[in-house]
Design a protein around this motif. Structure first.
Motif, mmCIF file in Angstrom:
data_model
loop_
_atom_site.group_PDB
_atom_site.id
_atom_site.type_symbol
_atom_site.label_atom_id
_atom_site.label_comp_id
_atom_site.label_asym_id
_atom_site.label_seq_id
_atom_site.Cartn_x
_atom_site.Cartn_y
_atom_site.Cartn_z
ATOM 1 N N ILE A 198 -4.272 0.297 0.043
ATOM 2 C CA ILE A 198 -3.016 -0.450 0.067
ATOM 3 C C ILE A 198 -2.657 -0.910 -1.346
ATOM 4 C CG2 ILE A 198 -1.890 -2.553 0.917
ATOM 5 C CD1 ILE A 198 -3.664 -2.304 3.438
ATOM 6 N N GLY A 199 -3.656 -1.401 -2.076
ATOM 7 C CA GLY A 199 -3.422 -1.837 -3.451
ATOM 8 C C GLY A 199 -2.972 -0.706 -4.349
ATOM 9 N N LEU A 200 -3.568 0.471 -4.161
ATOM 10 C CA LEU A 200 -3.175 1.629 -4.970
ATOM 11 C C LEU A 200 -1.721 2.016 -4.703
ATOM 12 C CD1 LEU A 200 -4.216 3.725 -7.000
ATOM 13 C CD2 LEU A 200 -4.863 5.152 -5.041
ATOM 14 N N HIS A 201 -1.316 1.957 -3.425
ATOM 15 C CA HIS A 201 0.067 2.268 -3.076
ATOM 16 C C HIS A 201 1.027 1.262 -3.714
ATOM 17 C CE1 HIS A 201 3.449 3.656 -0.651
ATOM 18 N NE2 HIS A 201 3.711 2.384 -0.386
ATOM 19 N N LEU A 202 0.672 -0.035 -3.636
ATOM 20 C CA LEU A 202 1.532 -1.061 -4.234
ATOM 21 C C LEU A 202 1.614 -0.898 -5.749
ATOM 22 C CD1 LEU A 202 0.431 -4.234 -2.219
ATOM 23 C CD2 LEU A 202 2.522 -2.905 -1.935
ATOM 24 N N ALA A 203 0.475 -0.576 -6.371
ATOM 25 C CA ALA A 203 0.463 -0.430 -7.828
ATOM 26 C C ALA A 203 1.335 0.737 -8.285
ATOM 27 C CB ALA A 203 -0.973 -0.235 -8.314
ATOM 28 N N ARG A 204 1.482 1.750 -7.439
ATOM 29 C CA ARG A 204 2.261 2.932 -7.821
ATOM 30 C C ARG A 204 3.738 2.809 -7.442
ATOM 31 N NH1 ARG A 204 -1.826 7.750 -5.735
ATOM 32 N NH2 ARG A 204 -3.265 7.697 -7.520
ATOM 33 N N LYS A 205 4.010 2.166 -6.286
ATOM 34 C CA LYS A 205 5.372 2.221 -5.743
ATOM 35 C C LYS A 205 6.113 0.883 -5.773
ATOM 36 C CE LYS A 205 4.903 6.560 -4.490
ATOM 37 N NZ LYS A 205 4.864 7.014 -3.104
ATOM 38 N N GLY A 206 5.418 -0.214 -5.961
ATOM 39 C CA GLY A 206 6.054 -1.511 -5.854
ATOM 40 C C GLY A 206 6.712 -1.970 -7.144
ATOM 41 N N GLY A 207 7.369 -3.138 -7.051
ATOM 42 C CA GLY A 207 7.923 -3.762 -8.230
ATOM 43 C C GLY A 207 6.839 -4.422 -9.048
ATOM 44 N N PRO A 208 7.208 -5.114 -10.135
ATOM 45 C CA PRO A 208 6.204 -5.725 -11.020
ATOM 46 C C PRO A 208 5.244 -6.666 -10.288
ATOM 47 C CG PRO A 208 8.353 -5.736 -12.063
ATOM 48 C CD PRO A 208 8.577 -5.255 -10.670
ATOM 49 N N ALA A 209 5.785 -7.525 -9.402
ATOM 50 C CA ALA A 209 4.927 -8.470 -8.680
ATOM 51 C C ALA A 209 3.977 -7.745 -7.741
ATOM 52 C CB ALA A 209 5.791 -9.470 -7.907
ATOM 53 N N LEU A 210 4.518 -6.779 -6.998
ATOM 54 C CA LEU A 210 3.688 -6.021 -6.066
ATOM 55 C C LEU A 210 2.663 -5.169 -6.798
ATOM 56 C CD1 LEU A 210 6.283 -4.875 -3.365
ATOM 57 C CD2 LEU A 210 4.579 -6.703 -3.199
ATOM 58 N N GLN A 211 3.044 -4.655 -7.968
ATOM 59 C CA GLN A 211 2.093 -3.879 -8.756
ATOM 60 C C GLN A 211 0.908 -4.746 -9.193
ATOM 61 O OE1 GLN A 211 4.344 -2.141 -11.938
ATOM 62 N NE2 GLN A 211 5.164 -0.480 -10.676
ATOM 63 N N ALA A 212 1.205 -5.984 -9.565
ATOM 64 C CA ALA A 212 0.133 -6.903 -9.966
ATOM 65 C C ALA A 212 -0.809 -7.179 -8.795
ATOM 66 C CB ALA A 212 0.733 -8.202 -10.495
ATOM 67 N N ILE A 213 -0.211 -7.412 -7.607
ATOM 68 C CA ILE A 213 -1.025 -7.624 -6.403
ATOM 69 C C ILE A 213 -1.857 -6.381 -6.112
ATOM 70 C CG2 ILE A 213 -0.944 -8.004 -3.905
ATOM 71 C CD1 ILE A 213 1.592 -9.672 -4.389
ATOM 72 N N GLY A 214 -1.231 -5.211 -6.250
ATOM 73 C CA GLY A 214 -1.935 -3.960 -5.996
ATOM 74 C C GLY A 214 -3.135 -3.785 -6.904
ATOM 75 N N ARG A 215 -2.978 -4.108 -8.182
ATOM 76 C CA ARG A 215 -4.096 -3.968 -9.124
ATOM 77 C C ARG A 215 -5.241 -4.913 -8.759
ATOM 78 N NH1 ARG A 215 0.258 -3.183 -12.815
ATOM 79 N NH2 ARG A 215 0.350 -5.425 -13.276
ATOM 80 N N VAL A 216 -4.885 -6.125 -8.319
ATOM 81 C CA VAL A 216 -5.913 -7.073 -7.893
ATOM 82 C C VAL A 216 -6.676 -6.523 -6.689
ATOM 83 C CG1 VAL A 216 -6.303 -9.353 -6.872
ATOM 84 C CG2 VAL A 216 -4.747 -9.106 -8.814
ATOM 85 N N LEU A 217 -5.946 -5.937 -5.742
ATOM 86 C CA LEU A 217 -6.590 -5.370 -4.558
ATOM 87 C C LEU A 217 -7.501 -4.196 -4.920
ATOM 88 C CD1 LEU A 217 -3.682 -5.414 -1.925
ATOM 89 C CD2 LEU A 217 -5.686 -6.910 -2.021
ATOM 90 N N VAL A 218 -7.023 -3.328 -5.815
ATOM 91 C CA VAL A 218 -7.812 -2.158 -6.205
ATOM 92 C C VAL A 218 -9.114 -2.585 -6.879
ATOM 93 C CG1 VAL A 218 -7.898 -0.157 -7.740
ATOM 94 C CG2 VAL A 218 -5.863 -0.586 -6.355
ATOM 95 N N THR A 219 -9.018 -3.549 -7.801
ATOM 96 C CA THR A 219 -10.217 -3.974 -8.536
ATOM 97 C C THR A 219 -11.097 -4.918 -7.726
ATOM 98 O OG1 THR A 219 -8.957 -5.788 -9.569
ATOM 99 C CG2 THR A 219 -9.085 -3.698 -10.765
ATOM 100 N N GLY A 220 -10.484 -5.663 -6.800
ATOM 101 C CA GLY A 220 -11.252 -6.671 -6.068
ATOM 102 C C GLY A 220 -11.888 -6.191 -4.782
ATOM 103 N N THR A 221 -11.374 -5.106 -4.180
ATOM 104 C CA THR A 221 -11.894 -4.658 -2.885
ATOM 105 C C THR A 221 -13.368 -4.259 -2.940
ATOM 106 O OG1 THR A 221 -9.709 -3.971 -2.112
ATOM 107 C CG2 THR A 221 -11.609 -2.991 -1.017
#
Length: 315
Positions: A198-221
């Motif tokens: 889910i984080g990878l999808h947000l980091a690729r397709k989301g806006g700046p805020a969602l991309q930041a959340i996505g990166r946190v999910l990718v690194t934190g999972t």
């Protein structure tokens, strides 16, 4: 003719009202029983991700689906008829059987802890699965066995809330609780193990805020999953120990259970509000975990030879 028809309609209305009342009672019973079992659901959700680690991303959800199917079979095919039968014919056997399950959970938790501390694993190299399919089957089987114990506690808690109800209503409530808890646990587990995707999808397709959340999910999972592996082992110990403490109290030896509840109550009373409640729960869980650890070490020592395990050798 019209009088007979009116009488028939009146009878149908009475039956409908009775059925509606029964449905209301069933819904209320299921909700109450489900609420009481919610604590075990949290433990179950903590334990299960440990069985889904080491799989490729494309196999994670299928493995969870297989475990969930096994969980439903545990609850609806094995435990539900057994619970109804024992509650009707031999209610005194429920507590000892649950305690055996608690002892098994304590054993599994203690064994995993010893293996983590020593690096020694129970299975020999030759006994380890030689293919991906065999490895998956072994993991699913282990998860379903552990689920059987946790599901038994869920069903026992639910049964205790509806013992006064007729047999059919008891069966329906237990079935509803079983299905709902299985969906909740394995839906949560599926979400947890897919957080990185889910984080990878947000980091690729989301806006700046969602991309930041996505990166946190990718690194934190990965860190979260590693932490859940430790929590899962602890959950086996505190659930197993809790079952043993509750069971000994039910069988007439309440000293340890009273001490556990007393310690938790003192902490809650000393710190009012949420901090007190949270710390009280932690104290209660820790004491149950110690009980589970001691019981588990006894079984590990009896079955494998604890001194040999601690040295990293074989019994």
């Amino acid at each position: 003719m019209s009088v007979g028809l009116l009488a028939l309609l009146d009878d149908v209305a009475m039956i409908a009202r009775g059925a509606a009342a029964s449905l209301d009672d069933i819904a209320a019973g299921a909700a109450q029983a489900g609420a009481k079992a919610a604590g075990v659901v949290i433990d179950d959700a903590a334990v299960t991700p440990t069985y889904v680690s080491d799989f490729t991303p494309d196999r994670e959800l299928p493995v969870i689906a297989r475990i969930a199917k096994g969980s439903l079979i545990n609850k609806l095919v094995i435990l539900l008829p057994l619970a109804l039968l024992l509650s009707a014919l031999l209610p005194g056997a429920i507590t000892p059987l649950l305690m055996l399950g608690g002892l098994y959970l304590s054993y599994e938790g203690a064994e995993k802890l010893v293996e983590k501390l020593t690096g020694h694993h129970e299975e020999d190299e030759e006994a380890r699965p030689t293919s991906a399919a065999a490895f998956e089957q072994a993991r699913v089987s282990g998860a379903v066995r552990t689920d059987l114990i946790l599901s038994a506690e869920i069903m026992a808690i639910a049964l205790a809330e509806v013992t006064a109800e007729p047999l059919v209503e008891r069966a329906i409530v237990l079935a509803l609780v079983g299905v709902a808890m299985t969906a909740l646990v394995y839906g949560t587990v599926g979400l947890i193990v897919k957080l990185d995707d889910i984080g990878l999808h947000l980091a690729r397709k989301g806006g700046p805020a969602l991309q930041a959340i996505g990166r946190v999910l990718v690194t934190g999972t990965p860190t979260l999953l590693k932490a859940l592996a430790g929590i899962g082992t602890a959950a086996m110990l505190w659930v197993g120990g809790g079952i043993l403490l509750h069971g000994t109290a039910e069988l007439g030896w309440p000293l340890l259970a009273d001490w556990q509840h007393g310690m938790a109550h003192h902490v809650e009373a000393a710190l009012a509000g949420f901090p007190g409640a949270a710390l009280g729960w932690l104290v209660s869980a820790a004491l149950a975990g110690v009980c589970g650890l001691v019981a588990g070490f006894v079984v590990v020592g009896a079955t494998h030879g604890l001194p040999a395990l601690l040295k990293g050798g074989k019994a």
